[in-house]
Write an enzyme that holds these catalytic residues in place. Structure first.
Site, mmCIF file in Angstrom:
data_model
loop_
_atom_site.group_PDB
_atom_site.id
_atom_site.type_symbol
_atom_site.label_atom_id
_atom_site.label_comp_id
_atom_site.label_asym_id
_atom_site.label_seq_id
_atom_site.Cartn_x
_atom_site.Cartn_y
_atom_site.Cartn_z
ATOM 1 N N MET A 1 0.824 -1.176 0.000
ATOM 2 C CA MET A 1 0.000 0.000 0.000
ATOM 3 C C MET A 1 0.852 1.216 0.000
ATOM 4 O O MET A 1 2.019 1.151 0.291
ATOM 5 C CB MET A 1 -0.896 -0.011 1.235
ATOM 6 C CG MET A 1 -0.248 0.495 2.461
ATOM 7 S SD MET A 1 -1.372 0.537 3.812
ATOM 8 C CE MET A 1 -1.755 -1.147 3.971
ATOM 9 N N SER A 4 1.988 5.758 3.747
ATOM 10 C CA SER A 4 1.554 7.120 3.954
ATOM 11 C C SER A 4 1.372 7.493 5.403
ATOM 12 O O SER A 4 1.038 8.603 5.709
ATOM 13 C CB SER A 4 0.247 7.378 3.210
ATOM 14 O OG SER A 4 -0.739 6.494 3.617
ATOM 15 N N LYS A 269 -4.151 2.195 0.549
ATOM 16 C CA LYS A 269 -3.561 3.471 0.932
ATOM 17 C C LYS A 269 -4.002 3.784 2.362
ATOM 18 O O LYS A 269 -5.135 3.497 2.737
ATOM 19 C CB LYS A 269 -4.038 4.596 -0.011
ATOM 20 C CG LYS A 269 -3.853 4.285 -1.499
ATOM 21 C CD LYS A 269 -2.392 4.361 -1.911
ATOM 22 C CE LYS A 269 -2.229 4.147 -3.402
ATOM 23 N NZ LYS A 269 -2.279 2.733 -3.809
ATOM 24 N N ASP A 270 -3.124 4.400 3.112
ATOM 25 C CA ASP A 270 -3.394 4.588 4.526
ATOM 26 C C ASP A 270 -4.275 5.788 4.833
ATOM 27 O O ASP A 270 -4.575 6.600 3.976
ATOM 28 C CB ASP A 270 -2.085 4.677 5.293
ATOM 29 C CG ASP A 270 -1.473 3.294 5.431
ATOM 30 O OD1 ASP A 270 -0.766 2.889 4.505
ATOM 31 O OD2 ASP A 270 -1.741 2.632 6.436
ATOM 32 N N LYS A 271 -4.624 5.869 6.102
ATOM 33 C CA LYS A 271 -5.628 6.844 6.508
ATOM 34 C C LYS A 271 -5.120 8.281 6.495
ATOM 35 O O LYS A 271 -5.729 9.147 5.876
ATOM 36 C CB LYS A 271 -6.150 6.489 7.901
ATOM 37 C CG LYS A 271 -7.164 7.512 8.437
ATOM 38 C CD LYS A 271 -7.710 7.103 9.790
ATOM 39 C CE LYS A 271 -8.711 8.146 10.281
ATOM 40 N NZ LYS A 271 -9.320 7.779 11.568
#
Length: 637
Positions: A1, A4, A269-271
């Site tokens: 992912m 981030s 993708k991260d939060k």
């Protein structure tokens, strides 16, 4: 992912961004979740130790600050991150002060950077008009009913419902009301009920707990007409703010009344970021998806097209990052030297801190216990009381386990049973403490594998640091390079024709070879010190057998650009996002002189690399949450 989740930091002022319906502020969570597998484009390793969004947290807080919580966290030294490749002087700066300081655009398998720049419905997706004129759907709902339905739709009345009595009852009128509600208020479901001889249409939120209990998720989806010449999958671009990919897909699936596995994607993708990526969904029209833009929070969808195939994990080429580092101390010359080195030489391809968790019990310790087949240690590491701040119910759960060793009693202390601790305790209560392997299997496979991958990653980081220390930035006899998918040991003559960018190092496993110089022997010594045999990496449980893999030790980013900007208002965004461009909002304007200085950098990375490690090379700062929290707390004070 997309890697981030740089560092959550204290933020004094909230930030509202992008989506006009966005009600969330850009402020860090009190306890950041243990990162999923935060590789740039890697497969998802969901952290189930955090409560799902919207779940109650028991209403109790432990009173400790974020800085107090991180006193027991890891630093880079703890996970083998020791070296730099450049000799420039480092400087300080605040990483990810706001989630909008980190913007990620996926690079698809064709090498194109993905953007959200078109909200229109493609021509082939437009609905064919009905042959017969129909009454306008808006005519069947009163203004008061619309107001009530709107409040229900926007979560203001999530567990409630709205009942609409059908005065002149006919099937046609009921159908019209059902259709009007679902068309004008996406995310609401309807059903017909009869009370005291009167008929009502009851609208309820598809995302509500009670509603979900009433609607079986296994029910067959309604059949919709689907043209034969249209691709079965609607591909679209998902723009999201401060929400991770799985959360976003869960929201979409609830609004569309689909199972989440109907969606596919190339990487998670991260939060804590603004991210843009491609998603595909089976047999859902672009029109239905576009309708959601009226009510989604922190999400937008667009760039619709139809194709005959879904997306597959890992198909992406990488991600393009736009990163803002605020309050930098470096001079323009220092910044120029650092960024030029990043562009020309690159950075050590370490596994970033996200790989190893944020709590006092690192994930790699659990992984080591699994590989040693020490299952009592596995249970102890996951369930025992630990230093550092945690949610009160987790503290009570751990204390109960330490006192009674009773899984059912400890499980009762958890309001949310879906966390890792809850899943393990449920397994122990089902299968008993003498069958820990089966009980541990109650934890989702990706989470279980995350532990042993973390152990592999620590070994890789440590050995690469030793390799850089011993031989520097040149290829030497005994190094490994890839020829196709197989590794080859370089001779002294061959080493002269290769650069450091060609060299790979193995993650330990049964299907890899090791460097023939002394660093190769170091792998054996390191694993032996941990009680593991490098010649026997197959496990009694097949899932935990490690084949190993190869990974380049130096990565050189592409498309590297940067600028130093000055500004006065710390609340403003310093990046012009896709959504702001769609809304025709002006790009941020910077002063020639301002109170604050920031470095805005852009670069592209291949999949399975960590942007934090690139930024670490620029700043020469420890990127661990523990160290960053100390730095940021000092700065804010």
């Amino acid at each position: 992912m997309a890697e981030s989740e740089l560092v959550p930091v204290p933020v004094q002022v909230g930030e509202k961004r992008g989506c006009s319906e966005d009600k969330e502020e850009d402020a860090p969570a009190k306890k950041p979740k243990v990162e999923n597998d935060c590789e740039n484009g890697g497969p998802p390793h969901q952290d189930e130790s955090e409560e799902p969004e919207g779940e109650a947290s028991d209403g109790e807080e432990d009173g400790e600050t974020f800085a107090d919580m991180m006193k027991h966290g890891l630093t880079e030294l703890d996970v083998g991150i020791l070296k730099y490749v450049s000799d420039h002087e480092g400087f300080s700066g605040i990483l990810k002060e706001r989630y909008s300081d980190f913007v990620v655009h996926e690079i698809n398998k064709q090498g194109k950077v993905v953007h959200l720049d078109d909200l229109s419905i493609p021509a082939e997706a437009e609905e064919v008009p009905e042959a017969e004129p129909q009454p306008k759907e808006c005519d069947v709902l009163t203004e008061e009913q619309k107001k009530q339905l709107g409040e229900l739709q926007f979560f203001k009345n999530k567990e409630g419902n709205v009942s609409i009595e059908i005065m002149d009852d006919t099937k046609e009128k009921r159908t019209l009301v059902h259709k009007a509600i679902k068309t004008q208020f996406p995310g609401l479901e309807t059903k017909t009920e009869e009370k005291d001889g009167r008929k009502f249409i009851v609208a309820y939120h598809a995302a509500g707990k009670k509603a979900l209990a009433e609607v079986k998720t296994t029910a067959a989806p309604r059949k919709h007409f689907w043209p034969k010449n249209r691709g079965s999958f609607c591909h679209f671009v998902l723009y999201k703010e401060n929400k991770d990919t799985m959360d976003a897909i869960n929201v979409l699936s609830k609004f569309l009344r689909l199972r989440p596995n109907m969606f596919s994607y190339m990487g998670t993708k991260d939060k804590r970021a603004i991210t843009v990526q491609e998603i595909a969904v089976l047999k859902i029209t672009a029109e239905r998806l576009a309708h959601l833009n009226k009510c989604l929070m922190n999400l937008k969808v667009g760039n619709f097209c139809y194709k005959n195939h879904p997306l597959k994990l890992g198909e992406l080429q990488g991600n393009h990052f736009t990163v803002v580092i605020r309050n930098i101390s470096g001079t323009d010359e220092q910044v120029h030297q650092a960024m030029t080195s990043l562009r020309q030489t690159g950075f050590i391809n370490y596994y970033g801190m996200q790989r190893f968790g944020t709590t006092a019990v690192p994930t790699q310790h659990v992984g080591r216990a699994i590989l040693k087949n020490d299952w009592n240690e596995v249970v102890d590491l996951i369930l025992k009381p630990r230093p550092g701040a945690e949610k009160e119910f987790l503290v009570r759960c751990r204390e109960e386990w330490a006192k009674t060793q009773d899984p059912e009693a400890a499980l009762k202390k958890l309001p949310n049973k879906r966390c890792v601790e809850g899943q393990l305790l449920r397994g122990l209560s089902m299968y008993g403490k003498k069958n820990i392997v089966t009980a541990f299997g109650q934890i989702p496979r990706n989470n279980r594998l995350m532990y042993i991958h973390s152990y592999q990653s620590v070994v890789w980081n440590t050995m690469v640091s030793r390799r850089i220390e011993a031989f520097g930035l040149k290829a030497v006899e005994g190094d490994l390079v890839l020829r196709g998918t197989a590794a080859h040991v370089l001779t002294a003559e061959e080493a002269e024709t290769h650069s450091i960018h060609d060299i790979v190092m193995p993650l330990p496993g049964f299907d890899v070879i090791y460097p023939s110089h002394h660093i190769g022997k170091g792998y054996r010594e390191l694993l032996s010190a941990d009680g593991l045999d490098i010649d026997n990496m197959r496990h009694k449980v097949k899932d935990y057998s490690l084949a190993g893999a190869y990974r380049r030790i130096i990565i050189r980013p592409s498309d590297v650009h940067w600028e130093v900007i000055e500004y006065d208002d710390p609340r403003i965004s310093l990046v012009h996002t896709d959504f702001e461009k769609l809304e025709n909002k002006p790009a941020p304007v910077f002063n020639k002189e301002g109170k604050y200085r920031a470095l805005r950098m852009e670069f592209s990375l291949p999949s399975s690399t960590y942007a934090t490690m690139a930024i670490r090379e620029v700043l020469k700062l420890d990127t661990s949450i523990k160290k960053q929290t100390q730095l940021n707390t000092t700065w804010f004070n």
